[in-house]
Design a protein around this motif. Sequence first.
Motif, PDB file in Angstrom:
ATOM      1  N   LEU A  76      -6.334  -0.178 -12.847  1.00  0.00           N
ATOM      2  CA  LEU A  76      -6.357   0.623 -11.626  1.00  0.00           C
ATOM      3  C   LEU A  76      -5.036   0.481 -10.885  1.00  0.00           C
ATOM      4  CD1 LEU A  76      -7.980   2.390  -9.668  1.00  0.00           C
ATOM      5  CD2 LEU A  76      -8.752   0.280  -8.566  1.00  0.00           C
ATOM      6  N   GLN A  77      -4.439   1.590 -10.559  1.00  0.00           N
ATOM      7  CA  GLN A  77      -3.175   1.593  -9.845  1.00  0.00           C
ATOM      8  C   GLN A  77      -3.393   2.160  -8.445  1.00  0.00           C
ATOM      9  OE1 GLN A  77      -0.390   3.816 -12.162  1.00  0.00           O
ATOM     10  NE2 GLN A  77      -0.361   2.364 -13.853  1.00  0.00           N
ATOM     11  N   GLN A  78      -2.969   1.412  -7.463  1.00  0.00           N
ATOM     12  CA  GLN A  78      -3.140   1.828  -6.072  1.00  0.00           C
ATOM     13  C   GLN A  78      -1.976   2.719  -5.638  1.00  0.00           C
ATOM     14  OE1 GLN A  78      -5.810   1.245  -4.408  1.00  0.00           O
ATOM     15  NE2 GLN A  78      -6.778  -0.155  -5.847  1.00  0.00           N
ATOM     16  N   THR A  79      -1.780   3.784  -6.357  1.00  0.00           N
ATOM     17  CA  THR A  79      -0.695   4.717  -6.028  1.00  0.00           C
ATOM     18  C   THR A  79      -1.221   6.087  -5.645  1.00  0.00           C
ATOM     19  OG1 THR A  79      -0.479   5.311  -8.370  1.00  0.00           O
ATOM     20  CG2 THR A  79       0.921   3.536  -7.550  1.00  0.00           C
ATOM     21  N   THR A  80      -2.489   6.325  -5.798  1.00  0.00           N
ATOM     22  CA  THR A  80      -3.064   7.624  -5.484  1.00  0.00           C
ATOM     23  C   THR A  80      -3.482   7.657  -4.028  1.00  0.00           C
ATOM     24  OG1 THR A  80      -3.887   7.822  -7.743  1.00  0.00           O
ATOM     25  CG2 THR A  80      -4.831   9.296  -6.095  1.00  0.00           C
ATOM     26  N   ARG A  81      -2.967   8.616  -3.303  1.00  0.00           N
ATOM     27  CA  ARG A  81      -3.320   8.759  -1.907  1.00  0.00           C
ATOM     28  C   ARG A  81      -4.545   9.643  -1.788  1.00  0.00           C
ATOM     29  NH1 ARG A  81       1.669  10.920   1.164  1.00  0.00           N
ATOM     30  NH2 ARG A  81       0.412  10.273   2.935  1.00  0.00           N
ATOM     31  N   VAL A  82      -5.387   9.328  -0.836  1.00  0.00           N
ATOM     32  CA  VAL A  82      -6.638  10.044  -0.674  1.00  0.00           C
ATOM     33  C   VAL A  82      -6.651  10.716   0.688  1.00  0.00           C
ATOM     34  CG1 VAL A  82      -7.883   8.462  -2.172  1.00  0.00           C
ATOM     35  CG2 VAL A  82      -7.803   7.995   0.260  1.00  0.00           C
ATOM     36  N   VAL A  83      -7.529  11.688   0.792  1.00  0.00           N
ATOM     37  CA  VAL A  83      -7.778  12.354   2.069  1.00  0.00           C
ATOM     38  C   VAL A  83      -9.164  11.949   2.513  1.00  0.00           C
ATOM     39  CG1 VAL A  83      -7.940  14.553   3.269  1.00  0.00           C
ATOM     40  CG2 VAL A  83      -6.288  14.264   1.430  1.00  0.00           C
ATOM     41  N   ALA A  84      -9.248  11.133   3.533  1.00  0.00           N
ATOM     42  CA  ALA A  84     -10.536  10.636   3.991  1.00  0.00           C
ATOM     43  C   ALA A  84     -11.396  11.784   4.476  1.00  0.00           C
ATOM     44  CB  ALA A  84     -10.341   9.606   5.106  1.00  0.00           C
ATOM     45  N   HIS A  96       2.420   7.943   5.180  1.00  0.00           N
ATOM     46  CA  HIS A  96       3.732   8.496   5.524  1.00  0.00           C
ATOM     47  C   HIS A  96       4.229   7.929   6.848  1.00  0.00           C
ATOM     48  CE1 HIS A  96       7.036  11.345   5.814  1.00  0.00           C
ATOM     49  NE2 HIS A  96       6.616  11.688   7.021  1.00  0.00           N
ATOM     50  N   PHE A  97       3.360   7.834   7.818  1.00  0.00           N
ATOM     51  CA  PHE A  97       3.736   7.284   9.119  1.00  0.00           C
ATOM     52  C   PHE A  97       4.093   5.807   8.991  1.00  0.00           C
ATOM     53  CE2 PHE A  97       2.566   5.019  12.986  1.00  0.00           C
ATOM     54  CZ  PHE A  97       3.310   5.687  13.939  1.00  0.00           C
ATOM     55  N   ILE A  98       3.328   5.052   8.202  1.00  0.00           N
ATOM     56  CA  ILE A  98       3.600   3.618   8.048  1.00  0.00           C
ATOM     57  C   ILE A  98       4.941   3.402   7.364  1.00  0.00           C
ATOM     58  CG2 ILE A  98       2.793   1.484   6.982  1.00  0.00           C
ATOM     59  CD1 ILE A  98       1.155   2.338   9.377  1.00  0.00           C
ATOM     60  N   GLN A  99       5.213   4.145   6.295  1.00  0.00           N
ATOM     61  CA  GLN A  99       6.475   3.968   5.583  1.00  0.00           C
ATOM     62  C   GLN A  99       7.674   4.406   6.430  1.00  0.00           C
ATOM     63  OE1 GLN A  99       6.778   2.374   2.788  1.00  0.00           O
ATOM     64  NE2 GLN A  99       4.565   2.118   2.558  1.00  0.00           N
ATOM     65  N   THR A 100       7.498   5.406   7.239  1.00  0.00           N
ATOM     66  CA  THR A 100       8.591   5.872   8.088  1.00  0.00           C
ATOM     67  C   THR A 100       8.916   4.851   9.180  1.00  0.00           C
ATOM     68  OG1 THR A 100       7.927   8.156   7.665  1.00  0.00           O
ATOM     69  CG2 THR A 100       9.399   7.775   9.539  1.00  0.00           C
ATOM     70  N   ARG A 135      -6.897   4.277   9.369  1.00  0.00           N
ATOM     71  CA  ARG A 135      -8.091   3.828   8.637  1.00  0.00           C
ATOM     72  C   ARG A 135      -7.658   2.719   7.679  1.00  0.00           C
ATOM     73  NH1 ARG A 135     -11.244   4.821   3.867  1.00  0.00           N
ATOM     74  NH2 ARG A 135      -9.418   5.833   2.968  1.00  0.00           N
ATOM     75  N   LEU A 136      -8.252   1.537   7.834  1.00  0.00           N
ATOM     76  CA  LEU A 136      -7.925   0.391   6.998  1.00  0.00           C
ATOM     77  C   LEU A 136      -8.932   0.308   5.860  1.00  0.00           C
ATOM     78  CD1 LEU A 136      -7.105  -2.285   9.729  1.00  0.00           C
ATOM     79  CD2 LEU A 136      -5.612  -0.555   8.721  1.00  0.00           C
ATOM     80  N   SER A 137      -8.441   0.291   4.627  1.00  0.00           N
ATOM     81  CA  SER A 137      -9.296   0.207   3.438  1.00  0.00           C
ATOM     82  C   SER A 137      -9.085  -1.164   2.811  1.00  0.00           C
ATOM     83  CB  SER A 137      -8.933   1.318   2.445  1.00  0.00           C
ATOM     84  OG  SER A 137      -9.734   1.219   1.288  1.00  0.00           O
ATOM     85  N   ILE A 138     -10.083  -2.054   2.960  1.00  0.00           N
ATOM     86  CA  ILE A 138     -10.037  -3.415   2.436  1.00  0.00           C
ATOM     87  C   ILE A 138     -11.060  -3.540   1.325  1.00  0.00           C
ATOM     88  CG2 ILE A 138     -10.175  -5.869   3.007  1.00  0.00           C
ATOM     89  CD1 ILE A 138      -9.591  -5.126   5.902  1.00  0.00           C
ATOM     90  N   GLU A 139     -10.669  -4.143   0.218  1.00  0.00           N
ATOM     91  CA  GLU A 139     -11.546  -4.257  -0.947  1.00  0.00           C
ATOM     92  C   GLU A 139     -12.777  -5.086  -0.613  1.00  0.00           C
ATOM     93  OE1 GLU A 139     -11.205  -5.440  -5.711  1.00  0.00           O
ATOM     94  OE2 GLU A 139      -9.580  -5.889  -4.313  1.00  0.00           O
ATOM     95  N   HIS A 140     -13.936  -4.588  -1.061  1.00  0.00           N
ATOM     96  CA  HIS A 140     -15.236  -5.252  -0.879  1.00  0.00           C
ATOM     97  C   HIS A 140     -15.604  -5.399   0.598  1.00  0.00           C
ATOM     98  CE1 HIS A 140     -15.039  -6.024  -5.131  1.00  0.00           C
ATOM     99  NE2 HIS A 140     -14.003  -6.843  -4.999  1.00  0.00           N
ATOM    100  N   GLN A 141     -15.030  -4.575   1.460  1.00  0.00           N
ATOM    101  CA  GLN A 141     -15.370  -4.599   2.871  1.00  0.00           C
ATOM    102  C   GLN A 141     -15.512  -3.167   3.373  1.00  0.00           C
ATOM    103  OE1 GLN A 141     -12.811  -6.990   5.336  1.00  0.00           O
ATOM    104  NE2 GLN A 141     -12.791  -8.727   3.915  1.00  0.00           N
ATOM    105  N   LEU A 186      -2.921  -1.645   3.443  1.00  0.00           N
ATOM    106  CA  LEU A 186      -4.301  -1.344   3.834  1.00  0.00           C
ATOM    107  C   LEU A 186      -4.525   0.128   4.134  1.00  0.00           C
ATOM    108  CD1 LEU A 186      -4.882  -4.375   6.257  1.00  0.00           C
ATOM    109  CD2 LEU A 186      -5.363  -4.241   3.810  1.00  0.00           C
ATOM    110  N   VAL A 187      -3.451   0.910   4.197  1.00  0.00           N
ATOM    111  CA  VAL A 187      -3.559   2.337   4.513  1.00  0.00           C
ATOM    112  C   VAL A 187      -3.196   3.140   3.280  1.00  0.00           C
ATOM    113  CG1 VAL A 187      -2.694   4.213   5.954  1.00  0.00           C
ATOM    114  CG2 VAL A 187      -3.041   1.941   6.933  1.00  0.00           C
ATOM    115  N   ASN A 188      -4.079   4.053   2.901  1.00  0.00           N
ATOM    116  CA  ASN A 188      -3.844   4.875   1.708  1.00  0.00           C
ATOM    117  C   ASN A 188      -4.338   6.299   1.942  1.00  0.00           C
ATOM    118  OD1 ASN A 188      -2.969   5.313  -0.929  1.00  0.00           O
ATOM    119  ND2 ASN A 188      -4.998   4.991  -1.767  1.00  0.00           N
ATOM    120  N   ASP A 189      -4.038   6.834   3.118  1.00  0.00           N
ATOM    121  CA  ASP A 189      -4.523   8.159   3.499  1.00  0.00           C
ATOM    122  C   ASP A 189      -3.364   9.097   3.771  1.00  0.00           C
ATOM    123  OD1 ASP A 189      -7.299   7.488   3.476  1.00  0.00           O
ATOM    124  OD2 ASP A 189      -7.014   6.456   5.392  1.00  0.00           O
ATOM    125  N   MET A 190      -3.685  10.370   3.845  1.00  0.00           N
ATOM    126  CA  MET A 190      -2.763  11.389   4.332  1.00  0.00           C
ATOM    127  C   MET A 190      -3.130  11.667   5.784  1.00  0.00           C
ATOM    128  SD  MET A 190      -2.476  14.059   1.140  1.00  0.00           S
ATOM    129  CE  MET A 190      -1.238  15.017   2.036  1.00  0.00           C
TER     130      MET A 190
END
Length: 261
Positions: A76-84, A96-100, A135-141, A186-190
Amino acid sequence: MMLEQQLANTTIIRRVLLIGGGICLVAAGICGLFSTSKPLKHAAQPTQEDVQPQFQAEKLSAIPNLGVMVDEVRPLQQTTRVVASGQHSAEFRGTHFIQTNIKNYALEIFETNKEELIQDFLDKRSDRQKFIYLRLSIEHQPERYILLYGLYNSEDNAQEQLQQLNLGLPKSIHPKTVALKNYADLVNDMGADELSSNQQLYNVKLKPAAIPQTPVVSVVPATSTVTTTTPAVQTTITRKDHEGNVVSVTQSAGIEASAPH
């Protein structure tokens, strides 16, 4: 005398049969003893030498296939961005905001597991343009939403603003300074800013155009011409001698004439 002799013969025959039966019985008993005294031959059990080579062959044949599933099903690669899913507010931000702003700081107001609480809070604020939430995405939480205020280029500036902050919050809420890089994993959204930028609007401008003039075509009444054809007249002249024989035959054709009406 004859009767006595017959009885004697019958007695002899019975004795012979009895002795023969006894001999057969004894012979059968002896054969049974010999058959039970010999141990039964069981199937030969495979020795350790026989089992070990077969086990090793199966083990070696299975080793080359150990990596097959790794090629078919990649890690599993955590490179795919999702739309919540759900209806987000305009203040929702993503990767995008976090990286900027990876080197900047903000003030963390509060954290909750319900996005509706943040949306209700923003709806009551007149300065909502200064807020963002993630939105924070934490594994098993379960997923968490965090509300941030402001954007500062150093921790000292953020701390100074925190001392002067007066948002009228309940006493149970204690804002704190946080670096945006802490949310990078922890952020993987658009975010809403990205989604709105992807929706391009097009304007259609209508300009007046000259209407081409249609040339007037004069209609000339058609004249009809009736042609009458006169059938041709053909004349045949036959010459005969005094005896009635035909000497010559001369034919002459008339000219067709047509007159317009």
